[in-house]
Design an enzyme around this catalytic site. Structure first.
Site, short mmCIF file in Angstrom:
data_model
loop_
_atom_site.label_atom_id
_atom_site.label_comp_id
_atom_site.label_asym_id
_atom_site.label_seq_id
_atom_site.Cartn_x
_atom_site.Cartn_y
_atom_site.Cartn_z
N GLN A 175 0.84 -1.20 0.00
CA GLN A 175 0.00 0.00 0.00
C GLN A 175 0.88 1.25 0.00
O GLN A 175 1.94 1.27 0.60
CB GLN A 175 -0.90 0.00 1.24
N SER A 230 4.99 -6.02 2.69
CA SER A 230 3.70 -6.06 3.38
C SER A 230 2.66 -6.76 2.50
O SER A 230 2.78 -7.93 2.19
CB SER A 230 3.27 -4.64 3.77
N LEU A 231 1.64 -6.03 2.03
CA LEU A 231 0.63 -6.62 1.15
C LEU A 231 1.28 -7.33 -0.04
O LEU A 231 0.78 -8.36 -0.52
CB LEU A 231 -0.31 -5.53 0.65
N ARG A 248 -8.71 -8.92 4.66
CA ARG A 248 -7.60 -8.41 5.48
C ARG A 248 -7.78 -6.91 5.73
O ARG A 248 -7.61 -6.42 6.84
CB ARG A 248 -6.28 -8.68 4.76
N HIS A 262 1.08 -3.39 11.05
CA HIS A 262 2.28 -4.08 11.56
C HIS A 262 2.64 -3.78 13.01
O HIS A 262 3.76 -4.04 13.43
CB HIS A 262 3.49 -3.81 10.65
N GLN A 301 2.44 -11.51 10.16
CA GLN A 301 2.90 -10.32 9.45
C GLN A 301 2.09 -9.08 9.83
O GLN A 301 2.62 -7.97 9.85
CB GLN A 301 2.80 -10.57 7.94
#
Length: 311
Positions: A10, A91-92, A116, A200, A249
């Site tokens: 993102q 991340s994503l 998510r 996170h 994560q």
């Protein structure tokens, strides 16, 4: 030449992204059409003519970025037989990497990252969580600032993006305090990021529990290309291990500096960012100058990568 393909998370999204690539590669719109068939709206219409505000809602950003990364990956596959030795995602982007590796089905992944996004937003209502970028301080200094700011709520260092670039996340009040402390301690910049959830950090544990439940219904295959995970900076093959790392994560740091260093240690000399923007390609240069960082997001950049790595 040893290649790694990496996928952005993102923050790289924008209205109009991949429009140029779509004129040359039918895989782009086909990928978005496939994604839209699992959602209740037209994802391509959102990224071409929707509002930035709507695209930036995390449950929409995540499917959009995953589809964008896979659209670029499929476009590349249509013109080249060159395969990377490793995959990774920020991340994503880790979900995108797992799809590219054949570990996670595309339709499953689109639904999963939409969920998510909802779980993340439900865990922390808008306005109660924040993220900020701290530039110009070392990792330990940022950790110390977070420890001090934590008197006002959760404050953690969560994205280690490059030396001197760390993102922090937590409760809004605590993050605002951390920004002031960072400036006092000599940070070049300390600024809030335009995000709706504090990714996170520990505030995401309720979301991680829901995600772990959703993952129970998802089939995961052995990756055909090793995927380096954010939490462990290792690749794993067992479905249970992959699911565990995806859940973890959500409330653990993205160890991107270590990821790029690991790729270098494995002989990777060229890192190709697959998806809109060139954030990860730029970070690569600051992490390890021995790796060439390139990005693919339009016709010209795809041709440049093709010339560099061959057919």
């Amino acid at each position: 030449m040893s290649l790694a393909f990496v996928f952005p998370g993102q923050g790289s999204q924008s209205i109009g992204m991949l429009s140029d690539l779509a004129t040359q590669f039918p895989q782009v719109q086909l990928t978005f059409a496939e994604a839209s068939s699992t959602l209740d709206y037209d994802l391509w219409e959102l990224i071409t003519s929707g509002s930035g505000e709507s695209l930036n809602e995390t449950h929409r950003t995540q499917p959009a970025m995953l589809a964008a990364g896979i659209a670029v990956w499929r476009s590349w596959q249509s013109i080249s037989n060159v395969k990377p030795s490793f995959l990774a995602g920020h991340s994503l982007g880790e979900y995108t990497a797992l799809v590219a590796a054949g570990a996670l089905g595309f339709a499953d992944a689109i639904q999963l990252v939409e969920q998510r996004g909802h779980y993340m937003q439900q865990a922390v209502p808008v306005g109660e969580g924040a993220m900020a970028a701290i530039l110009g301080l070392d990792d330990d200094s940022v950790r110390a600032i977070c420890l001090e700011a934590a008197e006002k709520g959760v404050a953690e260092a969560v994205n280690f993006n490059s030396p001197g670039q760390v993102v922090i996340a937590g409760a809004t009040e605590a993050i605002n305090v951390a920004i002031v402390l960072a400036k006092e301690k000599g940070a070049k910049r300390a600024l809030l990021l335009p995000v709706s959830v504090p990714s996170h950090c520990a505030l995401m544990k309720p979301a991680a529990e829901k995600l772990a439940e959703a993952l129970k219904n998802i089939t995961i295959q052995t990756p055909s290309i090793p995927v380096i995970h954010n939490v462990s900076v290792t690749s794993v093959n067992a479905a249970a291990d992959i699911k565990s790392l995806l859940a973890q994560q959500l409330y653990n740091p993205v160890r991107w500096v270590e990821t790029v260093q690991y790729l270098a240690s494995q002989g990777v000399d060229t890192l190709v960012e697959s998806g809109p923007g060139k954030v990860l390609a730029g970070l690569t240069k600051r992490i390890d100058k021995s790796i060439v960082g390139m990005a693919m997001f339009d016709q010209a950049s795809v041709e440049k990568v093709q010339q560099a790595v061959g057919e």
